[in-house]
Scaffold this motif. Sequence first.
Motif, PDB file in Angstrom:
ATOM      1  N   GLN A 143      -4.356   5.159   4.005  1.00  0.00           N
ATOM      2  CA  GLN A 143      -4.349   5.875   5.303  1.00  0.00           C
ATOM      3  C   GLN A 143      -4.323   4.884   6.475  1.00  0.00           C
ATOM      4  O   GLN A 143      -3.384   5.263   7.299  1.00  0.00           O
ATOM      5  N   GLU A 144      -4.845   3.738   6.662  1.00  0.00           N
ATOM      6  CA  GLU A 144      -4.575   2.840   7.748  1.00  0.00           C
ATOM      7  C   GLU A 144      -3.132   2.252   7.676  1.00  0.00           C
ATOM      8  O   GLU A 144      -2.523   2.326   8.998  1.00  0.00           O
ATOM      9  N   ARG A 170      -0.398   3.672   6.776  1.00  0.00           N
ATOM     10  CA  ARG A 170       0.487   4.852   7.328  1.00  0.00           C
ATOM     11  C   ARG A 170       0.205   5.149   8.619  1.00  0.00           C
ATOM     12  O   ARG A 170       1.160   5.533   9.428  1.00  0.00           O
ATOM     13  N   ALA A 171      -1.080   5.026   9.185  1.00  0.00           N
ATOM     14  CA  ALA A 171      -1.589   5.754  10.424  1.00  0.00           C
ATOM     15  C   ALA A 171      -0.901   4.567  11.406  1.00  0.00           C
ATOM     16  O   ALA A 171      -0.494   4.917  12.440  1.00  0.00           O
ATOM     17  N   GLN A 172      -0.839   3.226  10.968  1.00  0.00           N
ATOM     18  CA  GLN A 172      -0.113   2.202  11.952  1.00  0.00           C
ATOM     19  C   GLN A 172       1.315   2.033  11.658  1.00  0.00           C
ATOM     20  O   GLN A 172       2.055   1.135  12.437  1.00  0.00           O
ATOM     21  N   GLY A 173       2.041   2.980  11.051  1.00  0.00           N
ATOM     22  CA  GLY A 173       3.320   2.998  10.560  1.00  0.00           C
ATOM     23  C   GLY A 173       4.022   1.902  10.078  1.00  0.00           C
ATOM     24  O   GLY A 173       5.106   1.305  10.106  1.00  0.00           O
ATOM     25  N   LYS A 174       3.254   1.308   9.107  1.00  0.00           N
ATOM     26  CA  LYS A 174       3.618  -0.109   8.338  1.00  0.00           C
ATOM     27  C   LYS A 174       4.074   0.251   7.170  1.00  0.00           C
ATOM     28  O   LYS A 174       3.741   1.179   6.351  1.00  0.00           O
ATOM     29  N   THR A 175       5.153  -0.449   6.685  1.00  0.00           N
ATOM     30  CA  THR A 175       5.766  -0.176   5.368  1.00  0.00           C
ATOM     31  C   THR A 175       4.887  -1.308   4.115  1.00  0.00           C
ATOM     32  O   THR A 175       4.489  -2.355   4.794  1.00  0.00           O
ATOM     33  N   TRP A 176       5.251  -1.205   3.096  1.00  0.00           N
ATOM     34  CA  TRP A 176       4.889  -2.130   2.101  1.00  0.00           C
ATOM     35  C   TRP A 176       5.487  -3.612   2.483  1.00  0.00           C
ATOM     36  O   TRP A 176       4.987  -4.499   2.236  1.00  0.00           O
ATOM     37  N   ALA A 200      -4.186  -7.658   8.252  1.00  0.00           N
ATOM     38  CA  ALA A 200      -3.028  -7.219   8.565  1.00  0.00           C
ATOM     39  C   ALA A 200      -3.217  -5.840   9.234  1.00  0.00           C
ATOM     40  O   ALA A 200      -2.316  -5.325   9.961  1.00  0.00           O
ATOM     41  N   LEU A 201      -4.193  -5.168   8.716  1.00  0.00           N
ATOM     42  CA  LEU A 201      -4.476  -3.725   9.125  1.00  0.00           C
ATOM     43  C   LEU A 201      -5.360  -3.618  10.409  1.00  0.00           C
ATOM     44  O   LEU A 201      -6.013  -2.710  10.762  1.00  0.00           O
ATOM     45  N   THR A 231     -15.248  -2.955   6.148  1.00  0.00           N
ATOM     46  CA  THR A 231     -14.557  -1.937   5.269  1.00  0.00           C
ATOM     47  C   THR A 231     -15.335  -1.898   3.840  1.00  0.00           C
ATOM     48  O   THR A 231     -15.537  -0.806   3.464  1.00  0.00           O
ATOM     49  N   LEU A 232     -15.983  -2.951   3.537  1.00  0.00           N
ATOM     50  CA  LEU A 232     -16.899  -2.840   2.171  1.00  0.00           C
ATOM     51  C   LEU A 232     -17.878  -2.051   2.478  1.00  0.00           C
ATOM     52  O   LEU A 232     -18.353  -1.085   1.632  1.00  0.00           O
ATOM     53  N   ASN A 233     -18.787  -2.155   3.581  1.00  0.00           N
ATOM     54  CA  ASN A 233     -19.735  -1.223   3.817  1.00  0.00           C
ATOM     55  C   ASN A 233     -19.489   0.049   3.967  1.00  0.00           C
ATOM     56  O   ASN A 233     -20.014   1.171   3.465  1.00  0.00           O
ATOM     57  N   GLU A 234     -18.248   0.641   4.431  1.00  0.00           N
ATOM     58  CA  GLU A 234     -17.850   1.897   4.608  1.00  0.00           C
ATOM     59  C   GLU A 234     -17.495   2.460   3.134  1.00  0.00           C
ATOM     60  O   GLU A 234     -17.861   3.523   2.898  1.00  0.00           O
ATOM     61  N   VAL A 235     -16.957   1.505   2.336  1.00  0.00           N
ATOM     62  CA  VAL A 235     -16.507   2.329   0.859  1.00  0.00           C
ATOM     63  C   VAL A 235     -17.675   2.370   0.109  1.00  0.00           C
ATOM     64  O   VAL A 235     -17.844   3.052  -0.610  1.00  0.00           O
TER      65      VAL A 235
END
Length: 71
Positions: free
Chosen positions: A13-14, A16-22, A57-58, A65-69
């Motif tokens: 999600q992040e 794609r939202a930031q328009g980054k590719t692999w 990078a994001l 992030t761990l707390n949210e997950v």
Amino acid sequence: MNLLKQFAKRMRQERRAQGKTWYGMAAETGIHATTLATVEKDARDLRLSNYVKICEALNLNPGDTLNEVNK
């Protein structure tokens, strides 16, 4: 949903939202694009050091992030 699967979803999600590719993420993190793709597709375990690189990078805080997950 397990922790890795939830992080993979958030990562996708992040990114794609930031328009980054692999490939762009690979250049930023030093992690091969194929590895990033397999992590994002929840098909590969993730080393802690790579988790931190991906979060940076994001522009995500690894701890937050761990707390949210974990909710």
